[in-house]
Design a protein around this motif. Structure first.
Motif: not given
Ligand code: ADP
Length: 274
Positions: A95, A98-100
Protein backbone atom coordinates in the motif's frame (compact mmCIF):
# COMPACT_ATOMS: atom_id res chain seq x y z
CA UNK A 1 -30.92 19.42 -46.21
CA UNK A 2 -28.72 21.30 -43.80
CA UNK A 3 -30.04 19.39 -40.76
CA UNK A 4 -29.23 16.15 -42.49
CA UNK A 5 -25.71 17.31 -43.25
CA UNK A 6 -25.20 18.40 -39.64
CA UNK A 7 -26.49 15.13 -38.21
CA UNK A 8 -24.29 13.24 -40.65
CA UNK A 9 -21.33 15.16 -39.28
CA UNK A 10 -22.39 14.72 -35.65
CA UNK A 11 -23.40 11.06 -35.84
CA UNK A 12 -19.87 9.61 -36.09
CA UNK A 13 -18.82 11.84 -33.19
CA UNK A 14 -21.85 10.65 -31.19
CA UNK A 15 -21.08 7.00 -31.72
CA UNK A 16 -17.46 7.58 -30.73
CA UNK A 17 -18.63 9.26 -27.55
CA UNK A 18 -20.90 6.31 -26.77
CA UNK A 19 -18.02 3.97 -27.46
CA UNK A 20 -15.74 5.94 -25.13
CA UNK A 21 -18.42 5.87 -22.43
CA UNK A 22 -18.84 2.13 -22.81
CA UNK A 23 -15.06 1.67 -22.64
CA UNK A 24 -14.94 3.83 -19.53
CA UNK A 25 -17.65 1.77 -17.87
CA UNK A 26 -15.90 -1.46 -18.78
CA UNK A 27 -12.66 -0.12 -17.31
CA UNK A 28 -14.46 1.03 -14.15
CA UNK A 29 -16.03 -2.41 -13.82
CA UNK A 30 -12.67 -4.07 -14.32
CA UNK A 31 -11.07 -1.94 -11.61
CA UNK A 32 -13.96 -2.70 -9.27
CA UNK A 33 -13.58 -6.44 -9.94
CA UNK A 34 -9.83 -6.27 -9.27
CA UNK A 35 -10.52 -4.47 -5.98
CA UNK A 36 -13.12 -7.04 -4.93
CA UNK A 37 -10.76 -9.91 -5.81
CA UNK A 38 -8.01 -8.27 -3.80
CA UNK A 39 -10.18 -7.90 -0.68
CA UNK A 40 -11.34 -11.51 -1.04
CA UNK A 41 -7.73 -12.69 -1.44
CA UNK A 42 -6.52 -10.71 1.57
CA UNK A 43 -9.35 -12.10 3.69
CA UNK A 44 -8.54 -15.63 2.63
CA UNK A 45 -4.79 -15.19 3.21
CA UNK A 46 -5.42 -13.75 6.69
CA UNK A 47 -7.92 -16.44 7.63
CA UNK A 48 -5.54 -19.32 6.93
CA UNK A 49 -2.90 -18.54 9.60
CA UNK A 50 -5.46 -17.17 12.06
CA UNK A 51 -7.50 -20.37 11.74
CA UNK A 52 -4.39 -22.47 12.28
CA UNK A 53 -3.39 -20.47 15.36
CA UNK A 54 -6.86 -20.90 16.80
CA UNK A 55 -6.82 -24.69 16.27
CA UNK A 56 -3.30 -24.98 17.65
CA UNK A 57 -4.19 -23.05 20.80
CA UNK A 58 -7.02 -25.52 21.42
CA UNK A 59 -4.58 -28.36 20.91
CA UNK A 60 -2.20 -26.77 23.43
CA UNK A 61 -4.98 -26.60 26.03
CA UNK A 62 -5.97 -30.22 25.44
CA UNK A 63 -2.36 -31.37 25.72
CA UNK A 64 -1.64 -29.49 28.94
CA UNK A 65 -0.21 -32.60 30.68
CA UNK A 66 2.04 -33.53 27.75
CA UNK A 67 4.88 -31.00 27.71
CA UNK A 68 6.39 -32.40 24.54
CA UNK A 69 3.15 -31.97 22.59
CA UNK A 70 2.69 -28.49 24.04
CA UNK A 71 6.08 -27.38 22.78
CA UNK A 72 5.44 -28.94 19.37
CA UNK A 73 2.12 -27.11 18.99
CA UNK A 74 3.64 -23.90 20.30
CA UNK A 75 6.38 -24.16 17.67
CA UNK A 76 3.81 -24.45 14.92
CA UNK A 77 1.85 -21.55 16.35
CA UNK A 78 4.97 -19.46 16.08
CA UNK A 79 5.41 -20.37 12.40
CA UNK A 80 1.81 -19.35 11.67
CA UNK A 81 2.23 -16.11 13.63
CA UNK A 82 5.37 -15.29 11.63
CA UNK A 83 3.46 -15.93 8.40
CA UNK A 84 0.78 -13.52 9.58
CA UNK A 85 3.34 -10.86 10.46
CA UNK A 86 5.05 -11.25 7.05
CA UNK A 87 1.74 -10.92 5.25
CA UNK A 88 0.69 -7.81 7.15
CA UNK A 89 4.14 -6.26 6.59
CA UNK A 90 3.97 -6.95 2.84
CA UNK A 91 0.45 -5.51 2.66
CA UNK A 92 1.76 -2.36 4.33
CA UNK A 93 4.71 -2.25 1.88
CA UNK A 94 2.38 -2.73 -1.08
CA UNK A 95 0.00 0.00 0.00
CA UNK A 96 2.95 2.30 0.65
CA UNK A 97 4.46 1.83 -2.81
CA UNK A 98 1.02 2.31 -4.34
CA UNK A 99 0.24 5.50 -2.44
CA UNK A 100 3.54 7.36 -2.21
CA UNK A 101 4.96 9.07 -5.26
CA UNK A 102 8.54 7.77 -5.18
CA UNK A 103 9.85 10.64 -7.25
CA UNK A 104 8.89 13.17 -4.57
CA UNK A 105 11.67 11.75 -2.36
CA UNK A 106 13.96 10.71 -5.18
CA UNK A 107 17.72 10.97 -4.81
CA UNK A 108 20.75 9.29 -6.36
CA UNK A 109 21.02 5.83 -4.80
CA UNK A 110 24.21 3.79 -5.01
CA UNK A 111 23.70 0.37 -6.58
CA UNK A 112 26.45 -1.27 -4.49
CA UNK A 113 24.66 -0.19 -1.29
CA UNK A 114 21.32 -1.54 -2.54
CA UNK A 115 22.92 -4.85 -3.51
CA UNK A 116 24.77 -5.19 -0.20
CA UNK A 117 21.53 -4.55 1.70
CA UNK A 118 19.62 -7.11 -0.36
CA UNK A 119 22.32 -9.74 0.20
CA UNK A 120 22.35 -8.98 3.92
CA UNK A 121 18.62 -9.47 4.14
CA UNK A 122 18.90 -13.06 2.86
CA UNK A 123 22.19 -14.00 4.43
CA UNK A 124 20.57 -16.20 7.05
CA UNK A 125 18.58 -18.37 4.60
CA UNK A 126 21.43 -18.44 2.09
CA UNK A 127 23.92 -19.64 4.71
CA UNK A 128 21.63 -22.38 5.97
CA UNK A 129 21.13 -23.61 2.36
CA UNK A 130 24.82 -23.14 1.52
CA UNK A 131 23.90 -20.84 -1.34
CA UNK A 132 26.75 -18.68 -2.62
CA UNK A 133 25.89 -15.07 -3.38
CA UNK A 134 28.06 -13.03 -5.70
CA UNK A 135 27.69 -9.48 -6.98
CA UNK A 136 29.51 -7.72 -9.79
CA UNK A 137 29.60 -4.56 -11.86
CA UNK A 138 27.95 -2.37 -9.25
CA UNK A 139 30.84 0.03 -8.66
CA UNK A 140 30.10 3.70 -9.40
CA UNK A 141 26.56 3.03 -10.63
CA UNK A 142 23.73 5.10 -9.22
CA UNK A 143 20.01 4.94 -9.88
CA UNK A 144 17.54 7.76 -9.45
CA UNK A 145 14.72 6.98 -7.05
CA UNK A 146 13.24 6.36 -3.63
CA UNK A 147 15.84 4.59 -1.51
CA UNK A 148 13.40 2.53 0.60
CA UNK A 149 11.30 1.43 -2.35
CA UNK A 150 14.32 0.46 -4.43
CA UNK A 151 15.71 -1.54 -1.51
CA UNK A 152 12.37 -3.34 -1.11
CA UNK A 153 12.25 -4.18 -4.83
CA UNK A 154 15.78 -5.58 -5.10
CA UNK A 155 15.44 -7.29 -1.71
CA UNK A 156 12.37 -9.18 -2.93
CA UNK A 157 14.13 -10.39 -6.08
CA UNK A 158 17.16 -11.66 -4.17
CA UNK A 159 14.96 -13.22 -1.50
CA UNK A 160 12.99 -15.13 -4.17
CA UNK A 161 16.20 -16.28 -5.86
CA UNK A 162 17.37 -17.78 -2.56
CA UNK A 163 13.96 -19.21 -1.62
CA UNK A 164 13.28 -20.93 -4.94
CA UNK A 165 16.73 -22.50 -5.28
CA UNK A 166 17.99 -25.84 -4.02
CA UNK A 167 20.90 -26.07 -1.60
CA UNK A 168 24.50 -25.51 -2.77
CA UNK A 169 23.61 -23.37 -5.78
CA UNK A 170 24.65 -19.85 -6.72
CA UNK A 171 22.79 -16.54 -6.84
CA UNK A 172 24.43 -13.84 -8.92
CA UNK A 173 23.64 -10.14 -9.02
CA UNK A 174 25.07 -8.22 -11.96
CA UNK A 175 24.68 -4.53 -12.70
CA UNK A 176 25.57 -2.51 -15.78
CA UNK A 177 24.74 0.72 -17.56
CA UNK A 178 22.81 0.47 -20.82
CA UNK A 179 22.38 3.28 -23.30
CA UNK A 180 18.78 4.08 -24.12
CA UNK A 181 17.20 6.82 -26.24
CA UNK A 182 15.45 8.45 -23.26
CA UNK A 183 18.61 8.58 -21.09
CA UNK A 184 20.90 5.89 -19.75
CA UNK A 185 19.44 3.05 -17.70
CA UNK A 186 20.89 0.88 -15.00
CA UNK A 187 20.19 -2.79 -15.38
CA UNK A 188 20.33 -5.04 -12.31
CA UNK A 189 19.98 -8.75 -13.04
CA UNK A 190 19.40 -11.37 -10.35
CA UNK A 191 20.19 -14.89 -11.59
CA UNK A 192 19.54 -18.14 -9.78
CA UNK A 193 19.98 -21.84 -10.52
CA UNK A 194 16.63 -22.68 -9.00
CA UNK A 195 13.42 -24.42 -9.98
CA UNK A 196 12.54 -21.96 -12.75
CA UNK A 197 9.08 -20.74 -13.75
CA UNK A 198 6.83 -22.55 -16.25
CA UNK A 199 6.19 -20.48 -19.36
CA UNK A 200 2.42 -20.34 -18.77
CA UNK A 201 2.94 -18.65 -15.37
CA UNK A 202 5.59 -16.11 -16.39
CA UNK A 203 3.14 -13.30 -17.17
CA UNK A 204 1.04 -13.84 -14.07
CA UNK A 205 3.69 -14.07 -11.34
CA UNK A 206 3.69 -10.27 -11.09
CA UNK A 207 0.02 -10.25 -10.05
CA UNK A 208 -0.87 -9.86 -6.38
CA UNK A 209 -1.17 -13.24 -4.62
CA UNK A 210 -0.33 -15.25 -7.75
CA UNK A 211 1.89 -18.25 -7.00
CA UNK A 212 3.12 -20.97 -9.29
CA UNK A 213 2.93 -23.56 -6.55
CA UNK A 214 1.00 -22.29 -3.52
CA UNK A 215 2.20 -25.15 -1.29
CA UNK A 216 5.86 -24.50 -2.01
CA UNK A 217 5.42 -20.75 -1.70
CA UNK A 218 3.80 -21.17 1.73
CA UNK A 219 6.64 -23.43 2.83
CA UNK A 220 9.09 -20.58 2.13
CA UNK A 221 6.84 -18.14 3.99
CA UNK A 222 5.96 -16.44 0.70
CA UNK A 223 2.97 -14.11 0.53
CA UNK A 224 2.52 -13.84 -3.23
CA UNK A 225 2.92 -10.05 -2.98
CA UNK A 226 6.67 -9.67 -3.51
CA UNK A 227 6.74 -9.44 -7.30
CA UNK A 228 3.67 -7.18 -7.35
CA UNK A 229 5.68 -4.78 -5.18
CA UNK A 230 8.72 -5.07 -7.49
CA UNK A 231 6.62 -4.39 -10.59
CA UNK A 232 4.94 -1.39 -9.02
CA UNK A 233 8.23 0.13 -7.86
CA UNK A 234 9.85 -0.37 -11.28
CA UNK A 235 6.93 1.22 -13.13
CA UNK A 236 6.55 4.20 -10.81
CA UNK A 237 10.27 4.93 -11.27
CA UNK A 238 9.87 4.93 -15.05
CA UNK A 239 11.58 1.55 -15.28
CA UNK A 240 10.50 -2.04 -15.75
CA UNK A 241 11.09 -5.58 -14.55
CA UNK A 242 11.27 -8.63 -16.78
CA UNK A 243 11.94 -12.33 -16.34
CA UNK A 244 13.79 -14.99 -18.25
CA UNK A 245 13.51 -18.53 -17.03
CA UNK A 246 14.13 -22.11 -17.97
CA UNK A 247 12.28 -24.72 -15.96
CA UNK A 248 14.58 -26.75 -13.75
CA UNK A 249 17.58 -24.59 -14.74
CA UNK A 250 16.92 -21.24 -13.14
CA UNK A 251 15.63 -17.73 -13.60
CA UNK A 252 16.91 -14.24 -14.20
CA UNK A 253 14.90 -11.22 -13.09
CA UNK A 254 16.08 -7.97 -14.62
CA UNK A 255 15.27 -4.59 -13.16
CA UNK A 256 15.81 -1.55 -15.41
CA UNK A 257 15.87 1.83 -13.69
CA UNK A 258 16.78 5.37 -14.72
CA UNK A 259 20.37 6.29 -14.00
CA UNK A 260 20.98 9.17 -11.59
CA UNK A 261 22.44 12.00 -13.68
CA UNK A 262 25.67 13.72 -12.80
CA UNK A 263 25.27 15.61 -9.51
CA UNK A 264 24.23 19.24 -9.98
CA UNK A 265 27.24 21.58 -9.73
CA UNK A 266 27.63 23.21 -6.32
CA UNK A 267 26.28 26.78 -6.30
CA UNK A 268 28.97 29.42 -6.75
CA UNK A 269 30.16 30.84 -3.41
CA UNK A 270 28.38 34.06 -2.50
CA UNK A 271 30.98 36.83 -2.53
CA UNK A 272 28.65 39.83 -2.77
CA UNK A 273 28.70 40.54 0.96
CA UNK A 274 32.50 40.43 1.21
P1 ADP B 1 6.04 -15.26 -2.98
O1 ADP B 1 5.90 -14.45 -1.74
O2 ADP B 1 5.11 -16.40 -3.07
O3 ADP B 1 7.46 -15.59 -3.28
P2 ADP B 1 6.21 -13.42 -5.23
O4 ADP B 1 5.20 -12.41 -5.70
O5 ADP B 1 7.52 -12.91 -4.78
O6 ADP B 1 5.47 -14.26 -4.11
O7 ADP B 1 6.42 -14.47 -6.39
C1 ADP B 1 5.29 -15.05 -7.05
C2 ADP B 1 5.57 -16.48 -7.46
O8 ADP B 1 6.55 -16.51 -8.50
C3 ADP B 1 6.15 -17.33 -6.35
O9 ADP B 1 5.15 -17.90 -5.56
C4 ADP B 1 6.94 -18.38 -7.12
O10 ADP B 1 6.06 -19.41 -7.53
C5 ADP B 1 7.39 -17.64 -8.38
N1 ADP B 1 8.80 -17.16 -8.30
C6 ADP B 1 9.22 -15.92 -7.95
N2 ADP B 1 10.57 -15.81 -8.02
C7 ADP B 1 11.02 -17.02 -8.43
C8 ADP B 1 12.33 -17.56 -8.71
N3 ADP B 1 13.46 -16.82 -8.58
N4 ADP B 1 12.40 -18.86 -9.12
C9 ADP B 1 11.27 -19.61 -9.27
N5 ADP B 1 10.03 -19.16 -9.02
C10 ADP B 1 9.88 -17.89 -8.61
Amino acid sequence: GEALAVSARVAPLGSRLVLLLVEDLTEARRIEAVRRDFVANVSHELKTPVGAISLLSEAVMDAADDPEAVSRFAGRMQIEATRLINLVQELIDLSRVQNDDPLEDAEPVRVDTLVAEAIDRCRHTATSKQITMAAGGTADLRVWGHRGQLAAALGNLVENAVNYSPARTRVGIAARRVTAPGGDLIEIAVTDQGIGIPEKDRERIFERFYRVDPARSRATGGTGLGLAIVKHVAASHGGEVSVWSSEGQGSTFTLRLPEAGAPAPAPAPDTTGA
